[in-house]
Design an enzyme around this catalytic site. Structure first.
Site, mmCIF file in Angstrom:
data_model
loop_
_atom_site.group_PDB
_atom_site.id
_atom_site.type_symbol
_atom_site.label_atom_id
_atom_site.label_comp_id
_atom_site.label_asym_id
_atom_site.label_seq_id
_atom_site.Cartn_x
_atom_site.Cartn_y
_atom_site.Cartn_z
ATOM 1 N N LYS A 69 19.264 11.378 -9.963
ATOM 2 C CA LYS A 69 19.451 9.923 -9.927
ATOM 3 C C LYS A 69 18.152 9.211 -9.530
ATOM 4 O O LYS A 69 17.766 8.222 -10.158
ATOM 5 C CB LYS A 69 20.588 9.568 -8.957
ATOM 6 N N THR A 70 17.489 9.720 -8.502
ATOM 7 C CA THR A 70 16.226 9.117 -8.086
ATOM 8 C C THR A 70 15.168 9.249 -9.173
ATOM 9 O O THR A 70 14.410 8.304 -9.454
ATOM 10 C CB THR A 70 15.727 9.770 -6.785
ATOM 11 N N ASP A 113 19.189 3.838 -2.714
ATOM 12 C CA ASP A 113 19.899 5.118 -2.670
ATOM 13 C C ASP A 113 21.074 4.997 -1.701
ATOM 14 O O ASP A 113 21.040 4.187 -0.773
ATOM 15 C CB ASP A 113 18.939 6.213 -2.218
ATOM 16 N N THR A 162 26.690 9.009 -4.596
ATOM 17 C CA THR A 162 27.417 10.250 -4.826
ATOM 18 C C THR A 162 28.916 10.046 -4.646
ATOM 19 O O THR A 162 29.697 10.956 -4.915
ATOM 20 C CB THR A 162 26.941 11.336 -3.835
ATOM 21 N N ARG A 221 17.904 20.352 -8.634
ATOM 22 C CA ARG A 221 17.279 20.408 -7.306
ATOM 23 C C ARG A 221 17.404 21.813 -6.717
ATOM 24 O O ARG A 221 16.457 22.357 -6.136
ATOM 25 C CB ARG A 221 17.917 19.387 -6.371
#
Length: 343
Positions: A69-70, A113, A162, A221
């Protein structure tokens, strides 16, 4: 905590693995692996906004941790040729918000975020900022207080969460596009690992990188984190190259099995099957038995176990599936716990 948004620093300004995290990120939509439908839609919206010389409509990015997402927020800014300002929901307070918004330029991106953790007061102030590009400031106090309208440049708010369900309806409705990120396939993760190994200048064969991809729980990740740890084993206990045998050895030492489960995943399943007879059992009770926070079990470990078909959520609590019994090594009962709960 200072909520003034940070700008992205050059990779060379960051130490160690934090620097590597930045350099491993793709720098354009073309370099991004996976999320094909989402990226295709974003390309259309970004191109249209750029050609009209307008700010992109607000974007909400939803999905489990570690899916990018980032990264996608930074890619949107890059494709728009705009500056991105980064902050987070818990960091924003009412007194900080005016300062955050005053840093924005025309068509800049404000990335928040964990946007589901905004306080109600900050959220209320953001509504007119998102819709009308203005906020009302209260100056002074008591009978001398007065309201001053502060005009804002037309900017794009990109929120990441999330836990979409924790966003209020009015906040969700103010986003022009909601993008839901999905878990990656093994083939997509294999491409991610191969690309990262190349950037890290680590020698690796296809079987070795595929083994890492298979055990990465569908999450880039995790794949990149495992790659760095396997690289350490290759350099210290191997010959500097990630092979299938070396990857299997390193991942076994790390406690990551063929399914991508770690020690806590296996403990959770063992406790559910052996201690509680397969359930149903409440997450609070399960957390107490594992000496782990219930919220951590529910949002970190359970989603992947449910996705892979090892655990089910029922109105009475968590229950183990046949796959969980087989993994733990306990005979599958003729009638599984939780069957018939709805009748």
């Amino acid at each position: 905590m200072d909520a003034v948004p940070e700008r992205v620093m050059a990779a060379g300004a960051l130490p160690g693995e934090e620097r590597q995290d930045v350099t491993l990120r793709p720098h354009s939509f073309e370099e991004l692996i996976g999320q094909h439908e989402l990226v295709a839609n974003l390309k259309v919206f970004v191109t249209a906004a750029r050609e009209r010389h307008e700010a992109l409509d607000h974007v909400l990015l939803c999905g489990p941790p570690g899916l990018g997402k980032t990264t996608i927020a930074h890619l949107i800014a890059h494709e728009l040729g705009s500056e991105i300002h980064v902050t987070s929901g818990p960091a924003l307070e009412r007194k900080d918000l005016a300062g955050v918004l005053s840093h924005l330029g025309e068509r800049d991106l404000l990335f928040i975020d964990e946007i589901h953790r905004l306080s109600p007061v900050v959220e209320e102030i953001l509504y007119p900022a998102m819709e009308d590009f203005k906020i009302d400031l209260v100056l002074g106090g008591g009978p001398r207080a007065r309201t001053l309208e502060m005009r804002l440049p037309r900017f794009t708010l990109v929120g990441a969460t999330t836990r979409t369900g924790l966003l209020t309806g009015p906040m969700r409705d103010r986003f022009g596009y909601t993008a839901r990120l999905r878990h990656y396939t093994t083939d997509e993760l294999h491409q991610v690992v191969r690309r990262s190994a190349s950037i890290l200048e680590t020698a690796a064969d296809a079987d070795g990188t595929e083994e890492i991809a298979k055990r990465s729980r569908g999450t880039p990740r995790i794949a990149n984190r495992l790659l760095r740890r396997v690289r350490d084993f290759a350099e210290v206990e191997g010959e500097g190259k990630i092979t299938l045998k070396l990857a299997q050895h390193a991942l076994s030492r790390l406690g990551v099995d063929e399914r991508g489960f770690d020690e806590m995943d296996r403990r959770l399943l063992h406790t559910l099957v052996v201690k509680f007879g397969g359930g149903p059992v409440g997450v609070e009770t399960l957390g107490a038995a594992l000496a782990e926070e219930a919220d951590t079990l529910e949002h970190v470990y359970e989603p992947y176990l449910i996705q892979e078909g090892f655990v089910q959520r029922t109105p009475r609590g968590r229950v183990a599936t046949a796959r969980a019994y087989e993994l733990v090594g306990v005979p599958v009962p003729a009638r599984l716990p939780g069957q018939g709960d709805l009748f």
